[in-house]
Design an enzyme around this catalytic site. Structure first.
Site, PDB file in Angstrom:
ATOM      1  N   TYR A 155       0.687   6.681  -5.227  1.00 27.22           N
ATOM      2  CA  TYR A 155      -0.418   5.809  -5.471  1.00 27.22           C
ATOM      3  C   TYR A 155      -1.739   6.797  -5.870  1.00 27.22           C
ATOM      4  CZ  TYR A 155      -4.640   3.852  -2.925  1.00 27.22           C
ATOM      5  OH  TYR A 155      -5.657   2.769  -2.367  1.00 27.22           O
TER       6      TYR A 155
HETATM    7  N1  LIG Z   1      -8.873   0.031   2.118  1.00 28.34           N
HETATM    8  C1  LIG Z   1      -9.196   1.278   1.638  1.00 28.34           C
HETATM    9  O1  LIG Z   1      -9.520   2.594   2.211  1.00 28.34           O
HETATM   10  C2  LIG Z   1      -8.801   1.388  -0.019  1.00 28.34           C
HETATM   11  C3  LIG Z   1      -9.662   2.490  -0.440  1.00 28.34           C
HETATM   12  C4  LIG Z   1      -9.407   2.649  -2.576  1.00 28.34           C
HETATM   13  C5  LIG Z   1      -8.813   1.595  -3.123  1.00 28.34           C
HETATM   14  N2  LIG Z   1      -8.212   0.716  -2.085  1.00 28.34           N
HETATM   15  C6  LIG Z   1      -7.617  -0.287  -3.149  1.00 28.34           C
HETATM   16  O2  LIG Z   1      -8.387  -1.793  -2.241  1.00 28.34           O
HETATM   17  C7  LIG Z   1      -7.649  -2.808  -2.997  1.00 28.34           C
HETATM   18  C8  LIG Z   1      -7.487  -3.061  -2.076  1.00 28.34           C
HETATM   19  O3  LIG Z   1      -6.442  -2.879  -0.881  1.00 28.34           O
HETATM   20  P1  LIG Z   1      -7.223  -3.533   0.735  1.00 28.34           P
HETATM   21  O4  LIG Z   1      -7.665  -2.326   1.461  1.00 28.34           O
HETATM   22  O5  LIG Z   1      -8.047  -4.995   0.533  1.00 28.34           O
HETATM   23  O6  LIG Z   1      -6.064  -3.374   1.319  1.00 28.34           O
HETATM   24  P2  LIG Z   1      -4.770  -4.525   1.648  1.00 28.34           P
HETATM   25  O7  LIG Z   1      -3.812  -4.474   2.062  1.00 28.34           O
HETATM   26  O8  LIG Z   1      -6.277  -5.399   2.730  1.00 28.34           O
HETATM   27  O9  LIG Z   1      -4.362  -6.210   0.411  1.00 28.34           O
HETATM   28  C9  LIG Z   1      -4.097  -5.545  -0.571  1.00 28.34           C
HETATM   29  C10 LIG Z   1      -3.687  -7.155  -1.088  1.00 28.34           C
HETATM   30  O10 LIG Z   1      -2.123  -6.592  -1.691  1.00 28.34           O
HETATM   31  C11 LIG Z   1      -1.256  -7.645  -2.022  1.00 28.34           C
HETATM   32  N3  LIG Z   1      -0.052  -7.113  -2.543  1.00 28.34           N
HETATM   33  C12 LIG Z   1       0.228  -6.003  -2.963  1.00 28.34           C
HETATM   34  N4  LIG Z   1       1.613  -5.580  -3.501  1.00 28.34           N
HETATM   35  C13 LIG Z   1       1.839  -7.068  -4.390  1.00 28.34           C
HETATM   36  C14 LIG Z   1       2.014  -7.762  -5.889  1.00 28.34           C
HETATM   37  N5  LIG Z   1       3.205  -7.288  -5.811  1.00 28.34           N
HETATM   38  N6  LIG Z   1       1.092  -8.617  -6.158  1.00 28.34           N
HETATM   39  C15 LIG Z   1       0.323  -9.245  -5.551  1.00 28.34           C
HETATM   40  N7  LIG Z   1      -0.286  -9.054  -4.393  1.00 28.34           N
HETATM   41  C16 LIG Z   1      -0.047  -7.832  -4.331  1.00 28.34           C
HETATM   42  C17 LIG Z   1      -0.862  -7.780  -0.151  1.00 28.34           C
HETATM   43  O11 LIG Z   1      -0.533  -8.451   0.115  1.00 28.34           O
HETATM   44  C18 LIG Z   1      -2.742  -7.765   0.017  1.00 28.34           C
HETATM   45  O12 LIG Z   1      -2.654  -8.673   0.623  1.00 28.34           O
HETATM   46  C19 LIG Z   1      -6.008  -2.250  -3.577  1.00 28.34           C
HETATM   47  O13 LIG Z   1      -6.084  -1.666  -4.423  1.00 28.34           O
HETATM   48  C20 LIG Z   1      -6.184  -0.753  -2.923  1.00 28.34           C
HETATM   49  O14 LIG Z   1      -5.380   0.083  -3.146  1.00 28.34           O
HETATM   50  C21 LIG Z   1      -8.469   0.183  -0.561  1.00 28.34           C
END
Ligand SMILES: NC(=O)c1ccc[n+]([C@@H]2O[C@H](COP(=O)([O-])OP(=O)(O)OC[C@H]3O[C@@H](n4cnc5c(N)ncnc54)[C@H](O)[C@@H]3O)[C@@H](O)[C@H]2O)c1
Length: 248
Positions: A155
């Site tokens: 990641y």
């Molecule tokens: N929530 C946190 O703590 C956090 C912190 C830092 C960064 N992020 C980043 O924020 C972004 C959104 O994450 P989130 O927290 O809303 O999580 P989440 O799991 O709620 O949403 C992520 C979405 O991406 C979709 N996804 C996964 N693989 C995929 C693919 N191959 N093609 C299309 N869609 C795909 C999933 O089905 C999901 O709906 C991510 O990139 C995550 O790495 C999140």
């Protein structure tokens, strides 16, 4: 709350079926945009669209790590309208564990989605933005991509790669009205946290001077400004939203 003007703008939000992506999509819709949410999870996409019930919200099942899939969906949209905004938000953390024990296929998959997914969407959409001399791209990275989180090497690497991509592409497009920026959130309570161990999530939280999780709407505000026409100068930059954790 600020009012953003996204009238006559078309946005693609990847990973838009839930969490950060869906919240950004809702704010774009409220601000006048037409929004395409892409996600790999069809059931979640359908329930998101049922919940939001907005005539300008459209969805497609797209695996961002598959270039052909991305290219086909881009072609469908640009046969009808331009794409002005791209939010590369789809991502997975994968399970936590030391690099030397990590499942090789899973490591590869995490990088494919977080880094290659960002590349694939930029590769397919940027030509349309160049043609119109307009675009706003926000790549959702993570503090993990800046600091490197122990037990999250895939990641951290994928997100560090997305930051490098942002810096390079932003410079390639800097002579046009196209901005490419990355954001680096700290932990927020979305479903992604379920992929990691409770101890790992607690360790992440303990590093945040604000002493709490990031709220989803706080993330959305920053993304909306970066995606707006008002952002005429910032590009190839990394915007921190880590509650004081990564102060560089
Ligand atoms: N929530 C946190 O703590 C956090 C912190 C830092 C960064 N992020 C980043 O924020 C972004 C959104 O994450 P989130 O927290 O809303 O999580 P989440 O799991 O709620 O949403 C992520 C979405 O991406 C979709 N996804 C996964 N693989 C995929 C693919 N191959 N093609 C299309 N869609 C795909 C999933 O089905 C999901 O709906 C991510 O990139 C995550 O790495 C999140």
């Amino acid at each position: 709350m600020h009012i953003f003007d996204f009238k006559n703008r078309t946005a693609v939000v990847t990973g838009g079926a839930q969490g950060f992506g869906l919240d950004v999509a809702k704010r774009f819709l409220e601000s006048g945009a037409k929004v395409f949410i892409w996600d790999i999870d069809e059931k979640l996409l359908k329930s998101a669209v049922d919940e939001v019930k907005h005539p300008n919200l459209f969805y497609s099942v797209v695996d961002v790590s598959n270039y052909q899939d991305v290219e086909k969906n881009v072609a469908d949209i640009i046969s009808k309208s331009n794409i002005d905004i791209l939010i590369n938000n789809a991502g997975i953390t994968g399970p936590t564990g030391p690099l030397w024990e990590y499942d090789v296929e899973m490591w590869n998959k995490i990088v494919q989605i977080n880094l290659m997914g960002t590349f694939n969407c930029c590769r397919a959409i940027v030509p349309n933005m160049i043609k119109n001399n307009y675009g706003r791209i926000v790549n959702v990275a993570s503090v993990a991509g800046k600091d490197g989180n122990a037990n999250a090497s895939a990641y951290s690497s994928g997100k560090a790669g997305a930051i490098g991509l942002t810096k390079a592409l932003g410079k390639e497009l800097a002579d046009k009205d196209i901005a490419v920026n990355a954001v680096t959130p700290a932990g927020a309570k979305t479903r992604i946290l379920d992929q990691m161990s409770k101890e790992h999530v607690q360790r992440m939280l303990s590093k945040v001077p604000r002493g709490r999780f990031l709220e989803i709407h706080e993330f959305t505000s920053l993304v909306c400004w970066l995606s707006s026409q008002e952002n005429t100068f910032s590009t190839a930059a990394v915007f921190d939203i880590s509650g004081g954790r990564s102060t560089y």
